[in-house]
Motif scaffolding. Structure first.
Motif, PDB file in Angstrom:
ATOM      1  N   ALA A  50      -2.070   8.625   4.030  1.00  0.00           N
ATOM      2  CA  ALA A  50      -1.910   9.915   3.359  1.00  0.00           C
ATOM      3  C   ALA A  50      -0.442  10.225   3.196  1.00  0.00           C
ATOM      4  O   ALA A  50       0.365   9.979   4.102  1.00  0.00           O
ATOM      5  N   LEU A  51      -0.089  10.801   2.013  1.00  0.00           N
ATOM      6  CA  LEU A  51       1.264  11.234   1.715  1.00  0.00           C
ATOM      7  C   LEU A  51       1.209  12.644   1.147  1.00  0.00           C
ATOM      8  O   LEU A  51       0.556  12.880   0.123  1.00  0.00           O
ATOM      9  N   ASP A  52       1.903  13.585   1.795  1.00  0.00           N
ATOM     10  CA  ASP A  52       1.942  14.974   1.354  1.00  0.00           C
ATOM     11  C   ASP A  52       3.324  15.307   0.828  1.00  0.00           C
ATOM     12  O   ASP A  52       4.343  14.997   1.478  1.00  0.00           O
ATOM     13  N   LEU A  53       3.346  15.956  -0.357  1.00  0.00           N
ATOM     14  CA  LEU A  53       4.613  16.404  -0.934  1.00  0.00           C
ATOM     15  C   LEU A  53       4.466  17.872  -1.367  1.00  0.00           C
ATOM     16  O   LEU A  53       3.447  18.274  -1.959  1.00  0.00           O
ATOM     17  N   TRP A  54       5.457  18.679  -1.057  1.00  0.00           N
ATOM     18  CA  TRP A  54       5.459  20.103  -1.439  1.00  0.00           C
ATOM     19  C   TRP A  54       6.085  20.239  -2.821  1.00  0.00           C
ATOM     20  O   TRP A  54       7.177  19.765  -3.089  1.00  0.00           O
ATOM     21  N   ALA A  69       0.835  -1.209   0.000  1.00  0.00           N
ATOM     22  CA  ALA A  69       0.000   0.000   0.000  1.00  0.00           C
ATOM     23  C   ALA A  69       0.870   1.259   0.000  1.00  0.00           C
ATOM     24  O   ALA A  69       0.590   2.233  -0.725  1.00  0.00           O
ATOM     25  N   TYR A  70       1.945   1.241   0.784  1.00  0.00           N
ATOM     26  CA  TYR A  70       2.866   2.382   0.812  1.00  0.00           C
ATOM     27  C   TYR A  70       3.486   2.598  -0.562  1.00  0.00           C
ATOM     28  O   TYR A  70       3.584   3.737  -1.046  1.00  0.00           O
ATOM     29  N   ASP A  71       3.938   1.508  -1.191  1.00  0.00           N
ATOM     30  CA  ASP A  71       4.554   1.628  -2.512  1.00  0.00           C
ATOM     31  C   ASP A  71       3.560   2.148  -3.541  1.00  0.00           C
ATOM     32  O   ASP A  71       3.904   2.990  -4.401  1.00  0.00           O
ATOM     33  N   GLN A  72       2.328   1.657  -3.475  1.00  0.00           N
ATOM     34  CA  GLN A  72       1.291   2.099  -4.407  1.00  0.00           C
ATOM     35  C   GLN A  72       1.007   3.594  -4.250  1.00  0.00           C
ATOM     36  O   GLN A  72       0.903   4.326  -5.241  1.00  0.00           O
ATOM     37  N   LEU A  73       0.906   4.047  -3.005  1.00  0.00           N
ATOM     38  CA  LEU A  73       0.620   5.450  -2.738  1.00  0.00           C
ATOM     39  C   LEU A  73       1.783   6.338  -3.189  1.00  0.00           C
ATOM     40  O   LEU A  73       1.585   7.377  -3.849  1.00  0.00           O
ATOM     41  N   ARG A 124      -1.313  16.042  -2.233  1.00  0.00           N
ATOM     42  CA  ARG A 124      -1.634  15.002  -1.239  1.00  0.00           C
ATOM     43  C   ARG A 124      -2.196  13.771  -1.951  1.00  0.00           C
ATOM     44  O   ARG A 124      -3.129  13.868  -2.770  1.00  0.00           O
ATOM     45  N   GLY A 125      -1.628  12.631  -1.603  1.00  0.00           N
ATOM     46  CA  GLY A 125      -2.169  11.366  -2.073  1.00  0.00           C
ATOM     47  C   GLY A 125      -2.877  10.657  -0.931  1.00  0.00           C
ATOM     48  O   GLY A 125      -2.359  10.597   0.194  1.00  0.00           O
ATOM     49  N   ILE A 126      -4.065  10.126  -1.237  1.00  0.00           N
ATOM     50  CA  ILE A 126      -4.865   9.446  -0.211  1.00  0.00           C
ATOM     51  C   ILE A 126      -5.239   8.055  -0.740  1.00  0.00           C
ATOM     52  O   ILE A 126      -5.764   7.923  -1.848  1.00  0.00           O
ATOM     53  N   LEU A 127      -4.942   7.055   0.063  1.00  0.00           N
ATOM     54  CA  LEU A 127      -5.259   5.669  -0.317  1.00  0.00           C
ATOM     55  C   LEU A 127      -6.043   5.025   0.803  1.00  0.00           C
ATOM     56  O   LEU A 127      -5.578   4.996   1.949  1.00  0.00           O
ATOM     57  N   GLN A 176       4.135  10.466  -6.810  1.00  0.00           N
ATOM     58  CA  GLN A 176       5.326  10.928  -7.527  1.00  0.00           C
ATOM     59  C   GLN A 176       5.077  11.014  -9.020  1.00  0.00           C
ATOM     60  O   GLN A 176       5.603  11.911  -9.700  1.00  0.00           O
ATOM     61  N   ASN A 177       4.284  10.121  -9.592  1.00  0.00           N
ATOM     62  CA  ASN A 177       3.972  10.205 -11.017  1.00  0.00           C
ATOM     63  C   ASN A 177       3.140  11.444 -11.338  1.00  0.00           C
ATOM     64  O   ASN A 177       3.310  12.055 -12.409  1.00  0.00           O
ATOM     65  N   ASN A 178       2.260  11.812 -10.400  1.00  0.00           N
ATOM     66  CA  ASN A 178       1.417  12.997 -10.664  1.00  0.00           C
ATOM     67  C   ASN A 178       2.188  14.310 -10.497  1.00  0.00           C
ATOM     68  O   ASN A 178       1.782  15.345 -11.050  1.00  0.00           O
ATOM     69  N   LEU A 179       3.256  14.319  -9.747  1.00  0.00           N
ATOM     70  CA  LEU A 179       4.026  15.554  -9.541  1.00  0.00           C
ATOM     71  C   LEU A 179       4.530  16.125 -10.863  1.00  0.00           C
ATOM     72  O   LEU A 179       4.522  17.346 -11.083  1.00  0.00           O
ATOM     73  N   SER A 180       4.981  15.236 -11.747  1.00  0.00           N
ATOM     74  CA  SER A 180       5.529  15.711 -13.018  1.00  0.00           C
ATOM     75  C   SER A 180       4.448  16.240 -13.961  1.00  0.00           C
ATOM     76  O   SER A 180       4.767  16.866 -14.974  1.00  0.00           O
ATOM     77  N   GLY A 181       3.193  15.992 -13.630  1.00  0.00           N
ATOM     78  CA  GLY A 181       2.105  16.459 -14.499  1.00  0.00           C
ATOM     79  C   GLY A 181       1.464  17.761 -14.038  1.00  0.00           C
ATOM     80  O   GLY A 181       0.413  18.146 -14.571  1.00  0.00           O
TER      81      GLY A 181
END
Length: 458
Positions: free
Chosen positions: A119-123, A41-45, A135-138, A50-55
């Motif tokens: 939840a994972l938050d990245l600035w 689950a951590y790897d999936q999140l 923010r990614g939520i799984l 990270q893939n969405n950051l570049s978009g």
């Protein structure tokens, strides 16, 4: 437990061990599965965020999203917050609590109204002081369901494994211990009926049970040979000693009746002494043959000069009766591996036999030579010879070609012992003879090769 057979104990032990091992494996699988599910689950999140950051980009103060960007991807919800925490884009799961604090780079569990989330938050910076929070939520996977499935599978397979292992252990134990049952039956049959001819008869193999069975068969064979030798010794001794014993007793009675006549008394003593000497020789030869058969003493094989030995034996011969002459033709320096005592006895027996059945003024020829890898030792005479139909019988115990010569010191055991000594040296002894034309006994044995197992010697 003490009333159970070894097969039952072994089967029970393996079954219990398999049950314990299965329980430990199930516990380990539960622990590992929980950790694996959380890690996945951590790897999936992390991968989705990270893939969405570049978009994500900003143009003219507005957020721009690439074609590959997705707000919901593989179960992960992506939402965009301003640096002040205001929701800019995306949609939160219905049960996710609003106002959850933002923490850069850390995956953390978040408890919603009814469900749990990760939840994972990245600035994502756009300048020195400008940027957005991604923010990614799984939804947290239901580990209980996974464990229920795992336990269900385990409860189906593990009992089957236990049953199969127990059955396999029993079948293996039964097949393994079946030869031991045959060993027990053979030992009991021998113990009850003294049938030493019984053998276990296991097929040859390299495992311990096969080797045990072969060891028992060899032991039974040695026991049978020992008992047969004992029976043969008892039979031979009782049969052959009966006559000299009767003669001694008769002479004792005769001497007692004629004690006053010194000549007759001396004659009786002489007969007794002669018969006692014959008994002593007979007993000595019987004991020697029994030792050869049973292997009670080790033979002393050594590399020695056979030529010197044959020459010494021929030289030390006493004067023969009937004016018989001995001639020796000995090849010098014939080396061989042999037992000096036994070969000396073999040669002496052949010379004595030739002298006993020789003719008046006859000859004995002793020949020694080496032919390639073999030693040939021959004793020839020009005596009465042996008829063709008797040549196989002469190797039997107490058989004499001319029984009337028995009074001349023969016991009928010499040639039997000759054949035993020849076999002990991995050799053979043969006879060529005809009635009235003398006999030739030839010993042939390998010069260099030592017998695999040492024999016996007196």
């Amino acid at each position: 437990m003490k009333h159970l057979s070894v097969k039952q104990k072994l089967t029970l032990w393996i079954t219990l061990l398999m049950l314990l091992l299965s329980t430990l494996v199930l516990g380990f699988m539960v622990a590992v599965s929980s950790s694996v599910v959380t890690e996945n689950a951590y790897d999936q999140l992390t991968s989705a965020v990270q893939n969405n950051l570049s978009g994500i980009s900003r143009e003219n103060g507005s957020l721009k999203f690439s074609e590959g960007f997705s707000f919901t991807n593989n179960g992960v919800y992506t939402v965009i917050y301003s640096d002040s925490g205001a929701l800019l884009a995306g949609q939160l799961p219905l049960a996710f609590p609003e106002g959850t604090a933002l923490e850069n780079g850390a995956i953390r569990p978040v408890q919603g109204v009814d469900d749990s989330y990760y939840a994972l938050d990245l600035w994502l910076p756009f300048g020195w002081q400008d940027g957005v929070w991604v923010r990614g939520i799984l939804p947290a996977p239901d580990i209980a369901d996974v464990l229920d499935d795992l336990v269900g599978i385990a409860l189906l397979l593990l009992p089957l494994m236990v049953v199969v292992s127990g059955l396999g252990a029993y079948l293996l134990a039964r097949s393994t211990f079946r030869p031991i049952g045959r060993i027990i039956q053979a030992a009991e049959a021998i113990g009850e009926g003294r049938d030493l001819s019984r053998r276990i008869g296991l097929p040859p193999g390299r495992d311990e049970i096969s080797r045990l069975g072969q060891a028992f068969d060899n032991m039974f064979a040695r026991l049978e040979a020992s008992f047969e030798s004992e029976k043969q010794f008892t039979s031979d001794a009782s049969h052959e000693l009966r006559t000299p014993t009767a003669v001694i007793l008769a002479q004792c009675d005769y001497a007692r009746k004629h004690a006053e006549d010194p000549a007759q008394y001396a004659q009786a003593i002489e007969v007794i002494e002669r018969q006692a000497g014959k008994m002593s020789v007979l007993i000595s030869q019987l004991l020697q043959m029994t030792r050869l058969e049973q292997g009670t003493q080790r033979a002393c094989f050594e590399q020695a000069d056979l030529s010197s030995l044959v020459e010494v034996v021929c030289t030390e011969q006493p004067e023969f009766p009937k004016d018989i002459t001995l001639q020796a033709d000995i090849q010098p320096e014939v080396e061989a591996c042999f037992d000096v005592t036994l070969i000396s006895r073999l040669l002496q027996n052949l010379i004595d036999n030739a002298a006993r059945y020789g003719k008046q003024g006859g000859h004995i020829w002793v020949t020694l030579r080496r032919e390639r890898k073999d030693i040939l030792l021959a004793v020839r005479d020009d005596g009465i010879g042996i008829a063709q139909e008797q040549q196989e019988k002469i190797w039997q115990r107490f058989y004499q070609v001319d029984a009337s010569r028995g009074s001349e010191g023969g016991t009928g055991l010499g040639l039997t012992m000759v054949r035993q000594i020849a076999a002990l040296h991995s050799g053979t002894v043969t006879v060529e003879s005809a009635s009235g034309q003398g006999s030739c006994f030839t010993l042939r044995f390998p010069a260099e090769s030592r017998p695999e197992a040492d024999g016996t010697s007196s």
